[in-house]
Design an enzyme around this catalytic site. Structure first.
Site, PDB file in Angstrom:
ATOM      1  N   CYS A 171      47.894  67.520  48.128  1.00  0.00           N
ATOM      2  CA  CYS A 171      48.422  69.052  48.551  1.00  0.00           C
ATOM      3  C   CYS A 171      47.979  69.738  47.611  1.00  0.00           C
ATOM      4  O   CYS A 171      48.551  69.820  46.359  1.00  0.00           O
ATOM      5  CB  CYS A 171      49.627  68.941  48.905  1.00  0.00           C
ATOM      6  SG  CYS A 171      50.676  67.389  49.951  1.00  0.00           S
ATOM      7  N   CYS A 205      66.588  60.305  43.534  1.00  0.00           N
ATOM      8  CA  CYS A 205      65.129  60.179  44.054  1.00  0.00           C
ATOM      9  C   CYS A 205      64.482  59.518  43.531  1.00  0.00           C
ATOM     10  O   CYS A 205      63.827  59.442  42.586  1.00  0.00           O
ATOM     11  CB  CYS A 205      64.819  62.198  43.894  1.00  0.00           C
ATOM     12  SG  CYS A 205      63.282  62.045  44.356  1.00  0.00           S
ATOM     13  N   CYS A 235      58.512  67.200  40.698  1.00  0.00           N
ATOM     14  CA  CYS A 235      58.183  66.124  40.150  1.00  0.00           C
ATOM     15  C   CYS A 235      56.535  66.077  39.966  1.00  0.00           C
ATOM     16  O   CYS A 235      55.884  66.066  40.999  1.00  0.00           O
ATOM     17  CB  CYS A 235      58.234  65.101  42.161  1.00  0.00           C
ATOM     18  SG  CYS A 235      59.427  63.956  41.123  1.00  0.00           S
ATOM     19  N   GLU A 237      57.818  59.138  37.772  1.00  0.00           N
ATOM     20  CA  GLU A 237      59.526  59.780  36.988  1.00  0.00           C
ATOM     21  C   GLU A 237      60.645  59.344  38.454  1.00  0.00           C
ATOM     22  O   GLU A 237      60.200  58.814  39.857  1.00  0.00           O
ATOM     23  CB  GLU A 237      59.251  61.275  37.145  1.00  0.00           C
ATOM     24  CG  GLU A 237      58.709  61.695  36.501  1.00  0.00           C
ATOM     25  CD  GLU A 237      57.827  63.086  36.905  1.00  0.00           C
ATOM     26  OE1 GLU A 237      58.610  63.817  37.640  1.00  0.00           O
ATOM     27  OE2 GLU A 237      56.757  63.344  36.332  1.00  0.00           O
TER      28      GLU A 237
HETATM   29 FE1  SF4 Z   1      51.570  65.661  48.894  1.00  0.00          FE
HETATM   30 FE2  SF4 Z   1      52.673  66.248  46.282  1.00  0.00          FE
HETATM   31 FE3  SF4 Z   1      54.340  64.634  48.552  1.00  0.00          FE
HETATM   32 FE4  SF4 Z   1      51.517  63.701  47.389  1.00  0.00          FE
HETATM   33  S1  SF4 Z   1      53.477  64.084  46.560  1.00  0.00           S
HETATM   34  S2  SF4 Z   1      51.944  64.046  49.918  1.00  0.00           S
HETATM   35  S3  SF4 Z   1      50.313  65.181  46.709  1.00  0.00           S
HETATM   36  S4  SF4 Z   1      53.716  66.871  48.265  1.00  0.00           S
END
Ligand code: SF4
Ligand code: SAH
Length: 352
Positions: free
Chosen positions: A115, A104, A334, A90
């Site tokens: 995460c 972005c 995202c 994306e």
């Molecule tokens: Fe964490 Fe999502 Fe950033 Fe990956 S893209 S570091 S999972 S917040």
């Protein structure tokens, strides 16, 4: 076929010269692609027809195609790009009332950081993007601009962890900032990271002058370890030390991002811990109310809780903003568009 956007301008020139063609023709092709927004060699009308045909046979300009294009009433546009191997990423164009056009961009298909609250991390990292693909995100979005608009900012806040793919990201950003390229000021480029001390150190020593944003989300290691599992390897203190080094070597203030999750990290005690941690640092804090992700248990805090959190930080003398949100209803945080979710949820949290 040679993927054109994987070449530097110098490499393209070398190719021309090696084929008995004048080197300045490479500059013309580059300008058509990056500055005149051409989509094909056919549009490069100051090149001889025979050369255009030769280039068409040798080079592939686009390796991605637009699988989905969503537009919001506020001028935000979101693309789902399909890569040559069928993977999807994306990227988003954001417009504001100061005539800024921000893109972005993503750096990986998925993300390995896992995460707890993030849609991108759910299925892990499939692969890194190559630099031509990262550049192509910017060019695909640039093609959506009107004749009077130009790209002014880049935020590397899409899918993936940029510091795990610096070898592809930095060459793409070099074209974005180059005079022959998109000519965007380095100071208008933000790299957002989960906070990897080694990668932050590399950027600091490169003194590349990009704006660095560190996604903190919790001041205490116990909570951060839960929300950001990558934290277990090094802890908050090492991230702050790397961020301090970044400021010392580049002179650029670091932004800390803090996604507010209702009842998890949004309580007054969390704000006080954060204020204590960052007190005395020349830092900026962006507080981002969470965009809910289907299937994940986190919720967005009520506006009053957000206001109270921000107020505690501001009273402690910290520089704090609530990140303003754009593009409601064209795809969620995202990573959700790629997963086929979020048709009616708010947009990717990117801001400028
Ligand atoms: Fe964490 Fe999502 Fe950033 Fe990956 S893209 S570091 S999972 S917040
Ligand atoms: N991997 C990098 C950059 C991509 S994520 C990083 O973590 O910084 C960009 C930002 O979006 C991060 O601050 C991330 O924590 C935040 N984010 C991820 N999912 C979100 C969601 N559902 N709602 C709000 N912000 C989110």
């Amino acid at each position: 076929m040679i993927p054109l956007l994987e070449q530097t301008l110098a490499e393209l020139r070398d190719w021309f010269v090696a084929h008995g063609l004048p080197g300045y023709r490479a500059g013309q092709v580059w300008k058509w692609l990056l500055q005149k927004r051409a989509a094909s060699f056919d549009e490069m009308t100051d090149l001889p027809a025979e050369l255009r045909q030769q280039l068409h046979e040798q080079f592939q300009i686009w390796t991605t195609h637009v699988a989905e294009h969503r537009t919001a009433g506020d001028g935000t546009e979101k693309l789902l790009l399909e890569l040559h191997d069928g993977e999807r990423v994306e990227c988003v164009l954001l417009r504001d009332d100061k005539q800024h056009c921000t893109v972005c961009i993503s750096t990986q298909v998925g993300c390995a950081m896992g995460c707890a609250f993030c849609a991108t991390g759910i299925e892990g990292c499939v692969r890194n993007l190559v630099s031509g693909e990262i550049l192509e995100e910017m060019l695909q979005l640039q093609r959506l601009l009107g004749a009077n608009e130009r790209l002014s900012h880049v935020v590397v806040m899409g899918m993936g962890e940029p510091l795990l793919n610096l070898d592809a990201l930095l060459p793409a950003l070099a074209v974005a900032t180059g005079r022959d390229g998109l000519n965007i000021s380095v100071r208008r480029i933000t790299i957002s990271t989960v906070g990897l001390p080694a990668g932050i150190g590399r950027l600091a020593r490169d003194n590349c002058q990009y704006h660095l944003a560190v996604s903190l989300h919790a001041a205490a290691d116990a909570l951060r370890n839960e929300l950001v599992p990558a934290n277990r390897g090094f802890g908050v203190a090492a991230i702050l030390a790397a961020a301090d080094e970044y400021f010392e070597l580049t002179g650029r203030r670091v932004t800390f991002e803090y996604v507010l999750l209702a009842g998890v990290n949004d309580q007054p005690e969390h704000a006080r811990q954060l204020a204590h941690l960052l007190r005395g640092r020349p830092a900026l804090i962006n507080v981002i109310p969470y965009n809910p992700v289907p299937g994940l248990p986190y919720r967005r805090p009520l506006p009053a809780a957000t206001a109270q959190f921000v107020d505690i930080l501001a009273r402690a003398g910290l520089n704090v903003n609530i990140r303003h949100r754009k593009g409601d209803r064209i795809g969620a945080a995202c990573g959700q568009l790629r997963r086929g979710e979020g048709r009616d949820a708010p947009d990717c949290n990117s801001g400028n």
